[in-house]
Design a protein around this motif. Structure first.
Motif, PDB file in Angstrom:
ATOM      1  N   GLY B 367     -47.425  12.084 -36.815  1.00 23.15           N
ATOM      2  CA  GLY B 367     -47.010  10.718 -37.147  1.00 23.15           C
ATOM      3  C   GLY B 367     -45.639  10.588 -37.770  1.00 23.15           C
ATOM      4  O   GLY B 367     -45.311   9.549 -38.314  1.00 23.15           O
ATOM      5  N   TYR B 368     -44.827  11.637 -37.719  1.00 23.39           N
ATOM      6  CA  TYR B 368     -43.512  11.532 -38.338  1.00 23.39           C
ATOM      7  C   TYR B 368     -42.474  11.097 -37.307  1.00 23.39           C
ATOM      8  O   TYR B 368     -42.766  11.017 -36.119  1.00 23.39           O
ATOM      9  N   CYS B 369     -41.287  10.827 -37.800  1.00 23.45           N
ATOM     10  CA  CYS B 369     -40.265  10.286 -36.914  1.00 23.45           C
ATOM     11  C   CYS B 369     -39.547  11.419 -36.189  1.00 23.45           C
ATOM     12  O   CYS B 369     -39.246  12.447 -36.778  1.00 23.45           O
ATOM     13  N   PRO B 370     -39.268  11.246 -34.889  1.00 28.64           N
ATOM     14  CA  PRO B 370     -38.540  12.295 -34.175  1.00 28.64           C
ATOM     15  C   PRO B 370     -37.124  12.442 -34.720  1.00 28.64           C
ATOM     16  O   PRO B 370     -36.544  11.490 -35.236  1.00 28.64           O
ATOM     17  N   VAL B 371     -36.591  13.649 -34.579  1.00 32.11           N
ATOM     18  CA  VAL B 371     -35.240  13.924 -35.058  1.00 32.11           C
ATOM     19  C   VAL B 371     -34.208  13.529 -33.999  1.00 32.11           C
ATOM     20  O   VAL B 371     -33.153  12.995 -34.309  1.00 32.11           O
ATOM     21  N   LEU B 372     -34.547  13.778 -32.740  1.00 34.74           N
ATOM     22  CA  LEU B 372     -33.593  13.532 -31.662  1.00 34.74           C
ATOM     23  C   LEU B 372     -33.598  12.061 -31.249  1.00 34.74           C
ATOM     24  O   LEU B 372     -34.659  11.460 -31.060  1.00 34.74           O
ATOM     25  N   LYS B 373     -32.403  11.521 -31.062  1.00 32.47           N
ATOM     26  CA  LYS B 373     -32.298  10.137 -30.590  1.00 32.47           C
ATOM     27  C   LYS B 373     -32.972   9.986 -29.231  1.00 32.47           C
ATOM     28  O   LYS B 373     -33.600   8.977 -28.939  1.00 32.47           O
ATOM     29  N   SER B 374     -32.824  11.044 -28.409  1.00 30.74           N
ATOM     30  CA  SER B 374     -33.366  10.940 -27.050  1.00 30.74           C
ATOM     31  C   SER B 374     -34.893  10.805 -27.065  1.00 30.74           C
ATOM     32  O   SER B 374     -35.460  10.110 -26.225  1.00 30.74           O
ATOM     33  N   VAL B 375     -35.538  11.463 -28.031  1.00 28.22           N
ATOM     34  CA  VAL B 375     -36.998  11.347 -28.122  1.00 28.22           C
ATOM     35  C   VAL B 375     -37.377   9.951 -28.600  1.00 28.22           C
ATOM     36  O   VAL B 375     -38.319   9.328 -28.101  1.00 28.22           O
ATOM     37  N   TYR B 376     -36.621   9.473 -29.589  1.00 23.77           N
ATOM     38  CA  TYR B 376     -36.840   8.107 -30.092  1.00 23.77           C
ATOM     39  C   TYR B 376     -36.739   7.105 -28.933  1.00 23.77           C
ATOM     40  O   TYR B 376     -37.559   6.207 -28.799  1.00 23.77           O
ATOM     41  N   ASP B 377     -35.727   7.334 -28.085  1.00 16.41           N
ATOM     42  CA  ASP B 377     -35.556   6.460 -26.913  1.00 16.41           C
ATOM     43  C   ASP B 377     -36.758   6.534 -25.977  1.00 16.41           C
ATOM     44  O   ASP B 377     -37.233   5.517 -25.478  1.00 16.41           O
ATOM     45  N   MET B 378     -37.201   7.761 -25.745  1.00 17.47           N
ATOM     46  CA  MET B 378     -38.349   7.928 -24.833  1.00 17.47           C
ATOM     47  C   MET B 378     -39.541   7.124 -25.326  1.00 17.47           C
ATOM     48  O   MET B 378     -40.226   6.457 -24.553  1.00 17.47           O
ATOM     49  N   ILE B 379     -39.788   7.205 -26.647  1.00 19.01           N
ATOM     50  CA  ILE B 379     -40.953   6.495 -27.192  1.00 19.01           C
ATOM     51  C   ILE B 379     -40.737   4.985 -27.055  1.00 19.01           C
ATOM     52  O   ILE B 379     -41.628   4.250 -26.636  1.00 19.01           O
ATOM     53  N   LEU B 380     -39.525   4.546 -27.410  1.00 15.50           N
ATOM     54  CA  LEU B 380     -39.269   3.111 -27.373  1.00 15.50           C
ATOM     55  C   LEU B 380     -39.246   2.553 -25.952  1.00 15.50           C
ATOM     56  O   LEU B 380     -39.538   1.379 -25.735  1.00 15.50           O
ATOM     57  N   ASN B 381     -38.886   3.382 -24.984  1.00 13.88           N
ATOM     58  CA  ASN B 381     -38.889   2.912 -23.595  1.00 13.88           C
ATOM     59  C   ASN B 381     -40.207   3.204 -22.898  1.00 13.88           C
ATOM     60  O   ASN B 381     -40.337   2.985 -21.697  1.00 13.88           O
ATOM     61  N   GLU B 382     -41.170   3.732 -23.666  1.00 13.54           N
ATOM     62  CA  GLU B 382     -42.485   4.096 -23.126  1.00 13.54           C
ATOM     63  C   GLU B 382     -42.349   5.006 -21.911  1.00 13.54           C
ATOM     64  O   GLU B 382     -43.062   4.869 -20.925  1.00 13.54           O
ATOM     65  N   GLU B 383     -41.415   5.941 -22.000  1.00  9.26           N
ATOM     66  CA  GLU B 383     -41.201   6.887 -20.908  1.00  9.26           C
ATOM     67  C   GLU B 383     -42.169   8.056 -20.999  1.00  9.26           C
ATOM     68  O   GLU B 383     -42.806   8.262 -22.019  1.00  9.26           O
ATOM     69  N   SER B 384     -42.220   8.842 -19.919  1.00  4.91           N
ATOM     70  CA  SER B 384     -42.956  10.106 -19.916  1.00  4.91           C
ATOM     71  C   SER B 384     -42.041  11.168 -19.343  1.00  4.91           C
ATOM     72  O   SER B 384     -41.088  10.835 -18.640  1.00  4.91           O
ATOM     73  N   PRO B 385     -42.328  12.432 -19.602  1.00  2.00           N
ATOM     74  CA  PRO B 385     -41.558  13.483 -18.941  1.00  2.00           C
ATOM     75  C   PRO B 385     -41.729  13.378 -17.426  1.00  2.00           C
ATOM     76  O   PRO B 385     -42.762  12.912 -16.937  1.00  2.00           O
ATOM     77  N   ASN B 386     -40.719  13.843 -16.710  1.00  2.00           N
ATOM     78  CA  ASN B 386     -40.769  13.827 -15.254  1.00  2.00           C
ATOM     79  C   ASN B 386     -41.877  14.750 -14.758  1.00  2.00           C
ATOM     80  O   ASN B 386     -41.961  15.909 -15.151  1.00  2.00           O
ATOM     81  N   LYS B 387     -42.721  14.202 -13.858  1.00  2.00           N
ATOM     82  CA  LYS B 387     -43.904  14.944 -13.424  1.00  2.00           C
ATOM     83  C   LYS B 387     -43.539  16.250 -12.703  1.00  2.00           C
ATOM     84  O   LYS B 387     -44.204  17.272 -12.875  1.00  2.00           O
ATOM     85  N   ASP B 388     -42.465  16.239 -11.929  1.00  2.00           N
ATOM     86  CA  ASP B 388     -42.118  17.426 -11.143  1.00  2.00           C
ATOM     87  C   ASP B 388     -41.405  18.481 -11.978  1.00  2.00           C
ATOM     88  O   ASP B 388     -41.670  19.667 -11.856  1.00  2.00           O
ATOM     89  N   GLU B 389     -40.507  18.014 -12.859  1.00  2.00           N
ATOM     90  CA  GLU B 389     -39.761  18.977 -13.660  1.00  2.00           C
ATOM     91  C   GLU B 389     -40.586  19.543 -14.801  1.00  2.00           C
ATOM     92  O   GLU B 389     -40.423  20.703 -15.183  1.00  2.00           O
ATOM     93  N   TYR B 390     -41.423  18.716 -15.381  1.00  2.00           N
ATOM     94  CA  TYR B 390     -42.207  19.157 -16.537  1.00  2.00           C
ATOM     95  C   TYR B 390     -43.696  18.940 -16.283  1.00  2.00           C
ATOM     96  O   TYR B 390     -44.322  18.112 -16.933  1.00  2.00           O
ATOM     97  N   PRO B 391     -44.251  19.655 -15.312  1.00  2.00           N
ATOM     98  CA  PRO B 391     -45.659  19.423 -14.986  1.00  2.00           C
ATOM     99  C   PRO B 391     -46.581  19.742 -16.167  1.00  2.00           C
ATOM    100  O   PRO B 391     -47.640  19.148 -16.311  1.00  2.00           O
ATOM    101  N   THR B 392     -46.130  20.677 -17.039  1.00  2.00           N
ATOM    102  CA  THR B 392     -47.025  21.112 -18.125  1.00  2.00           C
ATOM    103  C   THR B 392     -47.175  20.060 -19.211  1.00  2.00           C
ATOM    104  O   THR B 392     -48.232  19.954 -19.820  1.00  2.00           O
ATOM    105  N   CYS B 393     -46.126  19.308 -19.478  1.00  2.06           N
ATOM    106  CA  CYS B 393     -46.290  18.328 -20.553  1.00  2.06           C
ATOM    107  C   CYS B 393     -46.300  16.896 -20.014  1.00  2.06           C
ATOM    108  O   CYS B 393     -46.060  15.953 -20.733  1.00  2.06           O
ATOM    109  N   TYR B 394     -46.588  16.774 -18.752  1.00  2.00           N
ATOM    110  CA  TYR B 394     -46.761  15.443 -18.187  1.00  2.00           C
ATOM    111  C   TYR B 394     -48.209  15.010 -18.425  1.00  2.00           C
ATOM    112  O   TYR B 394     -49.136  15.803 -18.252  1.00  2.00           O
TER     113      TYR B 394
END
Lengths: 279, 456
Positions: B367-394
Motif C-alpha cells: 500500500g505504499y507509494c511507488p518511487v518511479l514516476k512511470s509506475v505512478y503513471d501506470m496506476i493512474l492510467n489503469e495500465e497493465s504490463p504488455n502481455k507479450d513482453e511481460y507474460p509473467t507479470c501480466y
C-alpha cells in the motif's frame, strides 16, 4: 554409578553455562557501561544507568508486575486446586485423558491464543460480527481489553495448567490410609481436608506457584496484547529498551528480575530442606 | 581421551565432506535480502529467481534499529537491506555501506556514473527527491558536527541507496463514526474530485485542523473537538509519535529533544489513548474498535486494498486515512552493506525494480507509494504490463482485475495526490518532513516520557 549419570548431565550443564551463565555475566558487565547496542569501540563506563530506577514509570512497572503476578498466582492456586482436587476425587478411570485435555490449549501458539482472547475482549469482535450478520442487529460486547482485568485473565488462562499439574501430582501421592486414619481419629471431612490433605499437597502448591509467578512476572507479550499497550509491566519496559538498542538499562532491569527469581527459589530451598517441593 | 579425540576428528571430517557435497547441490547464486514483513510481492520473488537464475531469500526484521544491529554485527552477510532514511544516515556515517555502481544498472541511460544517477533522479517522484535533498542537507550538517568529509554538491549519501517505497504518515479513521463524515466529492464515474467539498465541511480537514483535532487542541471550538468517548490510538514507536507531536507543535522534529520534551509530555498527556500499538492499530480501525489513529498511510492502504479485493468500491470502504497538509514522510530504501557477497546480484535486483512493469507488479500487494514516476503513471492510467513482453507479470484483464485497477487508481490518486499530473507535474500536494537520526539518549528520554503518561 553416580559418576556415569553425572556424565549424562554434562551436555545440559554446558548448555546452561553457554546460554544462561555467560549471558548473565555479560549483562552484569553491561549494567555499568554506556554504549549503543554492542559497540565495544565506543564503550564508556558509567553509573548513570541506575538513575532509570528512580523513573516513575519504571517503579510503576515493577509494582504492576509484582501486583499482577501475585494476583494471578492467587487465583491460579484457587482454580488449580479445585480442578486438581476434583480430578483426584473422581472415579473416572482415564484421568490421564482429562489431564491431556487440560493441557490441550497449550498445543497451539501462545501468541495466537492471546490474540484470539484480545479479539473476544474487544467491543466489536468475531462473535458480534457473526451475530450482527445473522440477526442484522447492532450488538457490542463490553470493552475489556486494555484493563487490568483483561491482563490478569489472560495470565490466569495461560498459566493455570502449570498449577494444576503439580498439585494433582502431589495429591495423587497421598496415601489413602492416611485419610482413613484421620477419619478414624475423629476428624470430620472438612477438618480432614484442612489438617491432612492441604498440608500434604503444599509441595504441589509451592511448585505450581513458582511456575505461575515467574513467567507472569517477567513476561511481556500478554500485557502488551491484552493491555492494548496501556498497561506497562517490567517485561514491556525491558523489551522496549532492547528494541531501541539500549542494552545497558535493559540489562539492569533484567538482572533485577533475575535476582528476584533466584532469591525466591533460594527461600523455597531453605524452607524445604529435603528438596521435595520442587518435584 | 585419545579415543574421543579420534572420534571427534572423524566426525569433523565427515561433516566437512557432507557439507561440500550438499553445497554442490546449489550452484545457483543466492541473494540475501533483509526486508520488512509483508513488504514484497511473493510472486515477484519467483519472477526474479527465474529471470536471473538465482535464489532470492527474504529475511525479515521489524525495526530500523534491528536492521542496523544485524548489519553492524555482520554475522549474516546480507546483500541487500531496506532501512528507512534516518538509518541510512547512520549506516553511512558508520561506514557500513558501499556505493551503488550505476554503471551496472542497464535500465538507466548515460555514459558515466553521474549521468546515470541523474537519469535515475529524473525518473523518481518529487516526494522522494524532497526526502533525498533533505538527507543531503542533513548530512552536510552532520559532517560539520562529526568532522568528516562530505561531498554535498554530488549529493553523496544518495549514491548509497535506492528508494524502494515511500509514503507519508497520516490519520487513519473510521468512516462510520459520525464525526468523520467523509465529505469528499466524487464524480459520476466514482472518481475522487476534491477534499474540500460543498456543504457541511469535514471537521478533520477543515482549515487543516487534523493535528489539532487529534491532539485535543483547546483553541478549537467545542463542536470541532473529538467527542470524549472517541477511541483514539497512538503509535508506540516513540520516534514516529514524537514526529507527529512536533509537526502539530510546529517545531522541527529532527533537533535534539531537550527543548521540546516538556511540550511533548504535555501534549501526549492531554487525552487517554485507548491503544498504543503498531500494526494492531490498522486492524483496530478496520474492526471499528478504534475511531482514529496516527499510522503509516501505506498501512491503511494495505487494509483498503484488502477491502477492494473483497469487492468493495473505494468509497464504500469503511475506513480511510487523511494526510494533513504538513506531515512526516518516510522512504524505505535499498542499500548494499560493505560485507555483501553478491554485489552484482544486488545490482541486478535494483535493475529489475527499475523496470516499471516489475515494480508495478510488486506494488499491487503493497500500500505504499511507488518511487518511479512511470509506475505512478501506470496506476493512474489503469495500465497493465504488455502481455507479450511481460507474460509473467501480466494479469488477465477480467472484470475483477478491471475493478481492482480502477479502485487502486482512485486510492493512489486520493492518497498521494500530485499537483498537475496531466501536465507532467508530479509535485506532491502535501509537505512531508523526513526523520533524521536520533541519539540513544534522546530515544530513552522520549520512551520514559511516554511510559510515564501510560502509567499515570
Amino acid at each position: 554409578m553416580n559418576n556415569k549419570f553425572g556424565r549424562l548431565a554434562k551436555p545440559y550443564i554446558i548448555w546452561l553455562y553457554i546460554f544462561a551463565v555467560a549471558p548473565a555475566i555479560v549483562m552484569s558487565f553491561l549494567i555499568f557501561t554506556d554504549m549503543e547496542g554492542l559497540d565495544l569501540a565506543n564503550l564508556k563506563m558509567t553509573l548513570d544507568n541506575f538513575s532509570q530506577l528512580g523513573e516513575k514509570s519504571t517503579l510503576i512497572a515493577f509494582k504492576n508486575s509484582f501486583l499482577l503476578s501475585v494476583i494471578t498466582t492467587a487465583i491460579s492456586i484457587v482454580l488449580g486446586y479445585l480442578v486438581a482436587y476434583k480430578l483426584f476425587r473422581s472415579n473416572f478411570k482415564n484421568k490421564f485423558l482429562i489431564l491431556v485435555i487440560l493441557i490441550l490449549p497449550m498445543w497451539s501458539n501462545i501468541l495466537l491464543r492471546t490474540e484470539a482472547l484480545a479479539n473476544i475482549m474487544e467491543s466489536n469482535n468475531i462473535v458480534t460480527t457473526f451475530l450482527n450478520k445473522i440477526f442484522n442487529s447492532n450488538i457490542t460486547f463490553p470493552q475489556l481489553r486494555g484493563t487490568y482485568f483483561s491482563v490478569v485473565f489472560g495470565l490466569v488462562v495461560t498459566y493455570v495448567p502449570f498449577m494444576i499439574m503439580p498439585i494433582y501430582n502431589s495429591l495423587e501421592k497421598i496415601d489413602r490410609s492416611v485419610e482413613e486414619a484421620a477419619l478414624d481419629l475423629g476428624l470430620t471431612e472438612m477438618q480432614k481436608f484442612w489438617k491432612v490433605i492441604l498440608p500434604m499437597s503444599s509441595k504441589g502448591i509451592i511448585t505450581g506457584s513458582i511456575m505461575v509467578f515467574l513467567p507472569s512476572l517477567s513476561g511481556f507479550a500478554i500485557p502488551k496484547i491484552l493491555g492494548s499497550g496501556n498497561i506497562v509491566m517490567i517485561g514491556n519496559v525491558i523489551e522496549e529498551l532492547f528494541n531501541n538498542m539500549n542494552y545497558n538499562i535493559g540489562s539492569l532491569l533484567a538482572m533485577i528480575i533475575l535476582v528476584v527469581i533466584l532469591f525466591s527459589i533460594t527461600i523455597v530451598n531453605k524452607v524445604d530442606k529435603e528438596g521435595e517441593m520442587l518435584l | 581421551m585419545v579415543k574421543s579425540i579420534k572420534k571427534l576428528f572423524i566426525l569433523f571430517v565427515l561433516l566437512l565432506i557432507s557439507s561440500t557435497f550438499l553445497s554442490g547441490c546449489t550452484t545457483r547464486r543466492t541473494l540475501l535480502f533483509l526486508n520488512w514483513g509483508e513488504y514484497i510481492n511473493d510472486d515477484l520473488v519467483t519472477l526474479f529467481e527465474e529471470k536471473y537464475n538465482c535464489n532470492l531469500i527474504v529475511d525479515i526484521a521489524d525495526s530500523n534499529e534491528l536492521f542496523y544491529a544485524k548489519i553492524k554485527s555482520g554475522t549474516t552477510a546480507y546483500d541487500l537491506v531496506c532501512p528507512a532514511e534516518y538509518m541510512v544516515e547512520k549506516m553511512y556515517i558508520n561506514d557500513l555501506l558501499q556505493e551503488i555502481d550505476y554503471m551496472k544498472l542497464d535500465a538507466l541511460s548515460g555514459n558515466t556514473n553521474e549521468e546515470r544517477y541523474q537519469n535515475y533522479r529524473d525518473s523518481i517522484m518529487p516526494g522522494v527527491i524532497q526526502i533525498e535533498d533533505y538527507l543531503n542537507d542533513d548530512m552536510l550538517k552532520l559532517s560539520q558536527v562529526l568532522n568528516f568529509d562530505y561531498d554535498h554538491a554530488r549529493s553523496e549519501i544518495n549514491h548509497y541507496h535506492m528508494p524502494y517505497f515511500w509514503g507519508t504518515f497520516g490519520l487513519m479513521y473510521n468512516k462510520l463514526n459520525p464525526f468523520f463524515v467523509d465529505n469528499n466529492t466524487y464524480d459520476s464515474d466514482g472518481k475522487f474530485v476534491s477534499n474540500i467539498p460543498d456543504g457541511e465541511p469535514d471537521k478533520l480537514q477543515e482549515d487543516n485542523n487534523a493535528w489539532k483535532v487529534y491532539f485535543f487542541d483547546d483553541s478549537l471550538p467545542e463542536e470541532s473537538q473529538l467527542p470524549l468517548d472517541t477511541k483514539v490510538g497512538a503509535y508506540d514507536s516513540v520516534r514516529f509519535f514524537y514526529g507527529a507531536v512536533m509537526t502539530y507543535h510546529a517545531s522541527d522534529p529532527n533537533v535534539s529533544v531537550d527543548d521540546n520534551l516538556e511540550a511533548f509530555k504535555e501534549i501526549i498527556s492531554r487525552r487517554k489513548y485507548k491503544e498504543w500499538g503498531g500494526d494492531s492499530l490498522k486492524h483496530g480501525i478496520a474492526s471499528h474498535n478504534l475511531d482514529i489513529a496516527f499510522a503509516y498511510t501505506g498501512d491503511c492502504l494495505d487494509m483498503v486494498y484488502l477491502s477492494i479485493l473483497d469487492g468493495n468500491k473505494l468509497e464504500d470502504v469503511e475506513f480511510y486515512t487523511y494526510t494533513p497538509s504538513v506531515t512526516m514522510a518516510h522512504v524505505d530504501t535499498l542499500v548494499i552493506p560493505k560485507n555483501a557477497r553478491h554485489v552484482d546480484l544486488a545490482h541486478d535486483f535494483m535493475n529489475f525494480l527499475l523496470d516499471k512493469n516489475y515494480s508495478w507488479y510488486n506494488n499491487r500487494d503493497i500500500g505504499y507509494c511507488p518511487v518511479l514516476k512511470s509506475v505512478y503513471d501506470m496506476i493512474l492510467n489503469e495500465e497493465s504490463p504488455n502481455k507479450d513482453e511481460y507474460p509473467t507479470c501480466y494479469v488477465e484483464e477480467d472484470e475483477d482485475e478491471l475493478f481492482w485497477k480502477h479502485n487502486w487508481r482512485l486510492a493512489i490518486e486520493k492518497t498521494f495526490p500530485v499537483v498537475d499530473h496531466a501536465n507532467g507535474d508530479y509535485t506532491s500536494v502535501k509537505t512531508g518532513i523526513p526523520f533524521s537520526y536520533f541519539e540513544n539518549s534522546d530515544i530513552k528520554k522520549l520512551t520514559n516520557a511516554v511510559n510515564n503518561v501510560k502509567t499515570s
